[in-house]
Design a protein around this motif. Structure first.
Motif, mmCIF file in Angstrom:
data_model
loop_
_atom_site.group_PDB
_atom_site.id
_atom_site.type_symbol
_atom_site.label_atom_id
_atom_site.label_comp_id
_atom_site.label_asym_id
_atom_site.label_seq_id
_atom_site.Cartn_x
_atom_site.Cartn_y
_atom_site.Cartn_z
ATOM 1 N N ALA A 36 45.907 22.614 43.614
ATOM 2 C CA ALA A 36 46.568 23.215 42.453
ATOM 3 C C ALA A 36 45.628 23.252 41.249
ATOM 4 O O ALA A 36 45.587 24.245 40.509
ATOM 5 N N LEU A 37 44.835 22.200 41.064
ATOM 6 C CA LEU A 37 43.868 22.171 39.966
ATOM 7 C C LEU A 37 42.799 23.241 40.154
ATOM 8 O O LEU A 37 42.429 23.943 39.204
ATOM 9 N N GLU A 38 42.305 23.393 41.365
ATOM 10 C CA GLU A 38 41.298 24.423 41.648
ATOM 11 C C GLU A 38 41.874 25.822 41.462
ATOM 12 O O GLU A 38 41.192 26.718 40.972
ATOM 13 N N ARG A 39 43.119 26.022 41.841
ATOM 14 C CA ARG A 39 43.765 27.317 41.652
ATOM 15 C C ARG A 39 43.895 27.643 40.159
ATOM 16 O O ARG A 39 43.624 28.761 39.730
ATOM 17 N N THR A 40 44.274 26.647 39.356
ATOM 18 C CA THR A 40 44.382 26.829 37.907
ATOM 19 C C THR A 40 43.023 27.140 37.297
ATOM 20 O O THR A 40 42.894 28.020 36.440
ATOM 21 N N LYS A 41 41.995 26.443 37.750
ATOM 22 C CA LYS A 41 40.643 26.685 37.235
ATOM 23 C C LYS A 41 40.169 28.080 37.614
ATOM 24 O O LYS A 41 39.563 28.785 36.799
ATOM 25 N N ALA A 42 40.446 28.517 38.823
ATOM 26 C CA ALA A 42 40.048 29.859 39.248
ATOM 27 C C ALA A 42 40.746 30.928 38.416
ATOM 28 O O ALA A 42 40.119 31.913 38.002
ATOM 29 N N LYS A 43 42.032 30.733 38.124
ATOM 30 C CA LYS A 43 42.757 31.693 37.284
ATOM 31 C C LYS A 43 42.174 31.722 35.881
ATOM 32 O O LYS A 43 42.071 32.785 35.262
ATOM 33 N N SER A 44 41.759 30.566 35.362
ATOM 34 C CA SER A 44 41.151 30.511 34.035
ATOM 35 C C SER A 44 39.814 31.242 34.005
ATOM 36 O O SER A 44 39.520 31.969 33.053
ATOM 37 N N VAL A 45 39.009 31.060 35.045
ATOM 38 C CA VAL A 45 37.713 31.749 35.115
ATOM 39 C C VAL A 45 37.919 33.259 35.173
ATOM 40 O O VAL A 45 37.218 34.020 34.502
ATOM 41 N N VAL A 46 38.886 33.702 35.940
ATOM 42 C CA VAL A 46 39.170 35.139 36.039
ATOM 43 C C VAL A 46 39.641 35.676 34.691
ATOM 44 O O VAL A 46 39.194 36.742 34.247
ATOM 45 N N ALA A 47 40.518 34.948 33.990
ATOM 46 C CA ALA A 47 41.012 35.407 32.691
ATOM 47 C C ALA A 47 39.881 35.492 31.667
ATOM 48 O O ALA A 47 39.794 36.470 30.911
ATOM 49 N N VAL A 48 38.989 34.507 31.666
ATOM 50 C CA VAL A 48 37.867 34.506 30.721
ATOM 51 C C VAL A 48 36.914 35.654 31.026
ATOM 52 O O VAL A 48 36.494 36.390 30.122
ATOM 53 N N SER A 49 36.578 35.848 32.292
ATOM 54 C CA SER A 49 35.646 36.929 32.638
ATOM 55 C C SER A 49 36.265 38.304 32.391
ATOM 56 O O SER A 49 35.578 39.223 31.939
ATOM 57 N N GLU A 50 37.565 38.458 32.641
ATOM 58 C CA GLU A 50 38.226 39.739 32.353
ATOM 59 C C GLU A 50 38.234 40.024 30.853
ATOM 60 O O GLU A 50 38.065 41.170 30.434
ATOM 61 N N THR A 51 38.414 38.998 30.041
ATOM 62 C CA THR A 51 38.397 39.173 28.585
ATOM 63 C C THR A 51 37.021 39.626 28.115
ATOM 64 O O THR A 51 36.905 40.547 27.296
ATOM 65 N N ILE A 52 35.976 39.006 28.644
ATOM 66 C CA ILE A 52 34.622 39.410 28.257
ATOM 67 C C ILE A 52 34.330 40.830 28.726
ATOM 68 O O ILE A 52 33.765 41.637 27.980
ATOM 69 N N GLU A 53 34.727 41.175 29.928
ATOM 70 C CA GLU A 53 34.491 42.532 30.420
ATOM 71 C C GLU A 53 35.277 43.563 29.616
ATOM 72 O O GLU A 53 34.819 44.683 29.421
ATOM 73 N N GLU A 54 36.453 43.187 29.136
ATOM 74 C CA GLU A 54 37.216 44.085 28.278
ATOM 75 C C GLU A 54 36.464 44.336 26.966
ATOM 76 O O GLU A 54 36.449 45.455 26.451
ATOM 77 N N LEU A 55 35.816 43.303 26.437
ATOM 78 C CA LEU A 55 35.020 43.465 25.220
ATOM 79 C C LEU A 55 33.759 44.287 25.468
ATOM 80 O O LEU A 55 33.257 44.941 24.565
ATOM 81 N N VAL A 56 33.251 44.267 26.688
ATOM 82 C CA VAL A 56 32.098 45.114 27.030
ATOM 83 C C VAL A 56 32.540 46.579 27.079
ATOM 84 O O VAL A 56 31.857 47.462 26.572
ATOM 85 N N ARG A 57 33.704 46.837 27.677
ATOM 86 C CA ARG A 57 34.209 48.211 27.770
ATOM 87 C C ARG A 57 34.645 48.760 26.410
ATOM 88 O O ARG A 57 34.447 49.932 26.118
ATOM 89 N N ASN A 58 35.265 47.919 25.595
ATOM 90 C CA ASN A 58 35.731 48.307 24.258
ATOM 91 C C ASN A 58 35.027 47.426 23.232
ATOM 92 O O ASN A 58 35.541 46.361 22.879
#
Length: 113
Positions: A36-58
């Motif tokens: 469960a901890l690893e799943r939470t960490k993976a979701k956090s990494v995905v959210a952080v990387s998606e946020t950065i990629e959104e800032l690259v696109r916009n």
């Protein structure tokens, strides 16, 4: 001579079996918590990387700022120079150890003469 087990042998076997089940149950509980901890960490990494990629696109404006987007804390530091660049540091709000940095292009702020 009678065939079978004595009461004492049955009690010892049950005690050994219950100890084994208890140890296995603790191991399984620890495994589930770690998963469960690893799943939470993976979701956090995905959210952080998606946020950065959104800032690259916009691209954001070229100014020092900080804001929260999609449960991600974002700090933007403009880089002085001819090219409009900024350092973006994104940190997960739920897991502060998940942090990514990236240099992105940004929109220059037009100054009125």
């Amino acid at each position: 001579m009678k065939n079978g087990f004595t009461l004492m042998e049955v009690c010892v076997a049950l005690a050994v079996l219950s100890a084994g089940v208890l140890v296995f149950g603790r191991f399984l509980d620890g495994f589930n918590r770690l998963q469960a901890l690893e799943r939470t960490k993976a979701k956090s990494v995905v959210a952080v990387s998606e946020t950065i990629e959104e800032l690259v696109r916009n691209p954001p404006w070229c100014r020092d700022s900080s804001f929260v987007r999609n449960e991600v804390n974002v700090v933007l530091n403009a880089v002085p120079g001819a090219k409009p660049l900024a350092w973006v540091e994104a940190t997960s709000a739920s897991m502060p150890e998940v942090k990514l940095r990236r240099l992105v292009r940004c929109k220059k702020i037009r100054q009125n003469p």
